[in-house]
Design a protein around this motif. Structure first.
Motif, PDB file in Angstrom:
ATOM      1  N   ASN A 119     -81.465  -4.403  67.564  1.00 48.01           N
ATOM      2  CA  ASN A 119     -80.077  -4.055  67.888  1.00 48.01           C
ATOM      3  C   ASN A 119     -79.276  -3.838  66.598  1.00 48.01           C
ATOM      4  OD1 ASN A 119     -77.087  -5.408  68.380  1.00 48.01           O
ATOM      5  ND2 ASN A 119     -77.730  -4.119  70.074  1.00 48.01           N
ATOM      6  N   LYS A 120     -79.321  -2.600  66.090  1.00 42.20           N
ATOM      7  CA  LYS A 120     -78.656  -2.287  64.822  1.00 42.20           C
ATOM      8  C   LYS A 120     -77.156  -2.439  64.918  1.00 42.20           C
ATOM      9  CE  LYS A 120     -80.709   1.665  65.372  1.00 42.20           C
ATOM     10  NZ  LYS A 120     -81.435   2.833  64.948  1.00 42.20           N
ATOM     11  N   GLU A 121     -76.629  -2.314  66.169  1.00 48.82           N
ATOM     12  CA  GLU A 121     -75.181  -2.420  66.354  1.00 48.82           C
ATOM     13  C   GLU A 121     -74.659  -3.776  65.872  1.00 48.82           C
ATOM     14  OE1 GLU A 121     -77.382  -1.487  68.659  1.00 48.82           O
ATOM     15  OE2 GLU A 121     -76.797   0.477  69.446  1.00 48.82           O
ATOM     16  N   VAL A 144     -86.054  -4.675  62.593  1.00 51.48           N
ATOM     17  CA  VAL A 144     -87.054  -4.022  63.439  1.00 51.48           C
ATOM     18  C   VAL A 144     -86.860  -2.511  63.472  1.00 51.48           C
ATOM     19  CG1 VAL A 144     -87.950  -3.841  65.805  1.00 51.48           C
ATOM     20  CG2 VAL A 144     -87.536  -6.071  64.814  1.00 51.48           C
ATOM     21  N   ASP A 145     -85.708  -2.028  63.033  1.00 53.08           N
ATOM     22  CA  ASP A 145     -85.568  -0.589  62.902  1.00 53.08           C
ATOM     23  C   ASP A 145     -86.684  -0.126  61.958  1.00 53.08           C
ATOM     24  OD1 ASP A 145     -84.273   1.702  63.575  1.00 53.08           O
ATOM     25  OD2 ASP A 145     -82.325   1.088  62.808  1.00 53.08           O
ATOM     26  N   SER A 146     -87.364   0.980  62.267  1.00 52.60           N
ATOM     27  CA  SER A 146     -88.549   1.345  61.493  1.00 52.60           C
ATOM     28  C   SER A 146     -88.232   1.541  60.002  1.00 52.60           C
ATOM     29  CB  SER A 146     -89.189   2.612  62.058  1.00 52.60           C
ATOM     30  OG  SER A 146     -88.238   3.643  62.127  1.00 52.60           O
ATOM     31  N   GLU A 147     -87.073   2.158  59.725  1.00 52.57           N
ATOM     32  CA  GLU A 147     -86.704   2.427  58.330  1.00 52.57           C
ATOM     33  C   GLU A 147     -86.470   1.125  57.569  1.00 52.57           C
ATOM     34  OE1 GLU A 147     -85.317   3.527  61.000  1.00 52.57           O
ATOM     35  OE2 GLU A 147     -85.663   5.696  61.053  1.00 52.57           O
ATOM     36  N   HIS A 148     -85.821   0.188  58.244  1.00 56.14           N
ATOM     37  CA  HIS A 148     -85.444  -1.059  57.580  1.00 56.14           C
ATOM     38  C   HIS A 148     -86.636  -1.994  57.443  1.00 56.14           C
ATOM     39  CE1 HIS A 148     -82.115   1.107  59.160  1.00 56.14           C
ATOM     40  NE2 HIS A 148     -81.408   0.623  58.157  1.00 56.14           N
ATOM     41  N   PHE A 211     -75.871  10.264  64.411  1.00 56.27           N
ATOM     42  CA  PHE A 211     -75.104   9.020  64.438  1.00 56.27           C
ATOM     43  C   PHE A 211     -76.067   7.844  64.256  1.00 56.27           C
ATOM     44  CE2 PHE A 211     -71.154  10.904  66.159  1.00 56.27           C
ATOM     45  CZ  PHE A 211     -70.280  10.231  65.311  1.00 56.27           C
ATOM     46  N   ASN A 212     -77.306   8.028  64.718  1.00 56.96           N
ATOM     47  CA  ASN A 212     -78.291   6.964  64.509  1.00 56.96           C
ATOM     48  C   ASN A 212     -78.515   6.737  63.017  1.00 56.96           C
ATOM     49  OD1 ASN A 212     -80.334   5.030  65.258  1.00 56.96           O
ATOM     50  ND2 ASN A 212     -81.833   6.561  64.611  1.00 56.96           N
ATOM     51  N   LYS A 213     -78.686   7.819  62.266  1.00 52.43           N
ATOM     52  CA  LYS A 213     -78.926   7.662  60.816  1.00 52.43           C
ATOM     53  C   LYS A 213     -77.669   7.119  60.141  1.00 52.43           C
ATOM     54  CE  LYS A 213     -82.361   8.414  60.477  1.00 52.43           C
ATOM     55  NZ  LYS A 213     -83.510   7.460  60.682  1.00 52.43           N
ATOM     56  N   ALA A 214     -76.504   7.543  60.645  1.00 59.57           N
ATOM     57  CA  ALA A 214     -75.236   7.030  60.112  1.00 59.57           C
ATOM     58  C   ALA A 214     -75.187   5.509  60.281  1.00 59.57           C
ATOM     59  CB  ALA A 214     -74.064   7.687  60.833  1.00 59.57           C
ATOM     60  N   MET A 215     -75.554   5.048  61.481  1.00 58.98           N
ATOM     61  CA  MET A 215     -75.601   3.595  61.744  1.00 58.98           C
ATOM     62  C   MET A 215     -76.605   2.938  60.798  1.00 58.98           C
ATOM     63  SD  MET A 215     -74.094   3.027  65.012  1.00 58.98           S
ATOM     64  CE  MET A 215     -75.093   1.828  65.814  1.00 58.98           C
ATOM     65  N   GLU A 216     -77.730   3.617  60.579  1.00 59.63           N
ATOM     66  CA  GLU A 216     -78.784   3.020  59.752  1.00 59.63           C
ATOM     67  C   GLU A 216     -78.407   2.947  58.273  1.00 59.63           C
ATOM     68  OE1 GLU A 216     -82.533   4.131  62.666  1.00 59.63           O
ATOM     69  OE2 GLU A 216     -82.431   5.069  60.692  1.00 59.63           O
ATOM     70  N   LEU A 217     -77.572   3.888  57.814  1.00 60.25           N
ATOM     71  CA  LEU A 217     -77.087   3.794  56.430  1.00 60.25           C
ATOM     72  C   LEU A 217     -76.248   2.518  56.290  1.00 60.25           C
ATOM     73  CD1 LEU A 217     -75.997   7.510  55.768  1.00 60.25           C
ATOM     74  CD2 LEU A 217     -77.898   6.316  54.669  1.00 60.25           C
TER      75      LEU A 217
HETATM   76 MG    MG Z   1     -84.569   3.828  62.973  1.00 63.30          MG
END
Ligand code: MG
Ligand code: NAD
Length: 389
Positions: A119-121, A144-148, A211-217
């Motif tokens: 839950n990146k939020e 758990v986000d793949s990038e992180h 917006f997903n990548k924005a959240m991930e930044l």
């Molecule tokens: Mg991701």
């Protein structure tokens, strides 16, 4: 046996998590879901959970019926979700979608176990709050986000002070090849198709808008405590490299793997060990080529908005996320164009900033929830053409 709970178990991440849990030796404490009560009950019975919780009060009867005679407790509603998070677990998956995942994440940290955070939020809205609570409770938070997860893995044994740059990759989403002038007419069905990943509807559409990548930044800044200038994204259409970390000596460590979330989930489940995972192995000769290009700011305005949020910090993440959730709801309901989502989010942030709503050095849960509420209200008003909002 390790005690585990899965919040959002009926979703895409939740189901992948249960797939791995079902292959191991775990004591399942709580499983939670939403409207898909049949799935929730079937999983809870199969995995012998202590309790199954649906987020919706009006689904309780249905859940009770489905669990009758199984010995699994049934519960419903927000308070029941919190109560489920209060049950001690060694490992908790936070995979509810949206800001609704924040409170269960915070509550689960109280036992001081491990929180696997999909839950990146939670991090976007309340990164400092979540991480300080984890430190206070002696809990471990694993991305758990793949990038992180990829960045985390590339940093094992490294000194964060030697990091020059972190680059998280982006697929470009389901509309990446659509001509720019056609984007305004994109439908939720078109935006809801992902070229590489099989994910929930909301994150898939957020991938198309980036917006997903924005959240991930923002998530990268919060989780790793890096300055915004050291965080970047690049389009990598194959989604095989998930992130790269560049160090002071010019070395770049890349993390590669098949586009299967069970890798990041399994890494968090087995951490600090590495164990066998049932994911596809890459055949690089078959892959043959890895491509990269810079994202076009005109196509992906969400990235620039994220930069502003990263620079501002504080409560702007909560406002950003809430406005984005409203914009996404409107797009899914066909009440907003694909290309009108980013301008709406931008306008909400401007208005809240002008009203002094995003100020403050400290962050409490009440402040985050209040910012979330005001941002949703403002977004709804602005979208309906209320110029006084
Ligand atoms: Mg991701
Ligand atoms: P999903 O829509 O497939 O599942 C969401 C889960 O949350 C379901 O169990 C649903 O019942 C539950 N839920 C929905 N609204 C709720 C509410 N108001 N209260 C309580 N529970 C609620 O979503 P997903 O794709 O599995 O994503 C889950 C989270 O993981 C999101 O934060 C997403 O950004 C993140 N994430 C997902 C992926 C992926 O591959 N799907 C990858 C990285 C990060």
């Amino acid at each position: 046996m390790r005690r585990v709970s899965v919040f959002g178990s009926t979703g895409s991440i939740g189901q992948s998590t249960l797939d791995l849990i079902g292959r191991g030796d775990f004591d399942v404490v709580a499983l939670t879901g939403g409207a898909n009560v049949t799935q929730l009950a079937a999983d809870a019975i199969r995995l012998r959970a202590e309790v199954a919780v649906t987020a919706f009060d009006d689904r309780l009867e249905e859940l009770r019926d489905a669990l009758a005679g199984s010995g699994v407790e049934a519960a419903a509603g927000t308070a029941a979700l919190e109560e489920a998070a209060d049950r001690a677990a060694d490992w908790t998956m936070s995979a509810i979608v949206g800001a609704a995942g924040l409170i269960p994440s915070l509550r689960a940290l109280r036992h001081g176990g491990t929180l696997a955070l999909a839950n990146k939020e939670s991090l976007v809205c309340a990164g400092p709050l979540l991480l300080s609570e984890a430190a206070r409770r002696g809990a471990t938070v694993l991305p758990v986000d793949s990038e992180h997860s990829a960045v985390f893995q590339a940093l094992v044994g490294e000194d964060v002070a030697a990091v020059e740059k972190v680059v998280i990759t982006a697929s470009g989403g389901g509309l990446r090849d659509l001509p720019l002038e056609s984007l305004r007419n994109a439908t939720p069905e078109q935006a809801g198709m992902h070229p590489n990943w099989d994910m929930g509807q909301r994150i898939t559409i957020d991938s198309a808008s980036m917006f997903n990548k924005a959240m991930e930044l923002i998530e990268t800044k919060e989780f790793f405590g890096l300055p915004p200038a050291k965080i970047d994204t690049i389009i990598h259409p194959q989604s095989l490299i998930h992130a790269l970390v560049q160090f002071a000596d010019g070395a770049m460590m890349a993390h590669l793997g098949a586009a299967d979330m069970r890798h990041a989930i399994g890494y968090a489940l087995n951490w600090p060990d590495r164990r066998h995972l049932p994911v596809e192995r890459l055949d690089l000769a078959q892959v043959a080529r890895l491509e990269f290009h810079a994202p076009d700011p005109a196509r992906y305005p969400a990235l620039a908005i994220a930069r502003g949020v990263m620079d501002r910090g504080g409560l702007s993440g909560a406002a950003f996320n809430a406005a984005k959730e409203v914009a996404l709801d409107l797009f899914i309901a066909r009440q907003m164009r694909f290309t009108d989502m980013a301008p709406l989010v931008e306008r909400v942030l401007e208005r809240l900033e002008a009203r002094g709503c995003l100020e403050g050095d400290t962050m409490t849960l009440d402040m985050v929830l209040e910012t979330d509420r005001i941002a949703r209200e403002t977004a709804t008003a602005v979208a309906s053409g209320d110029h006084a909002a």
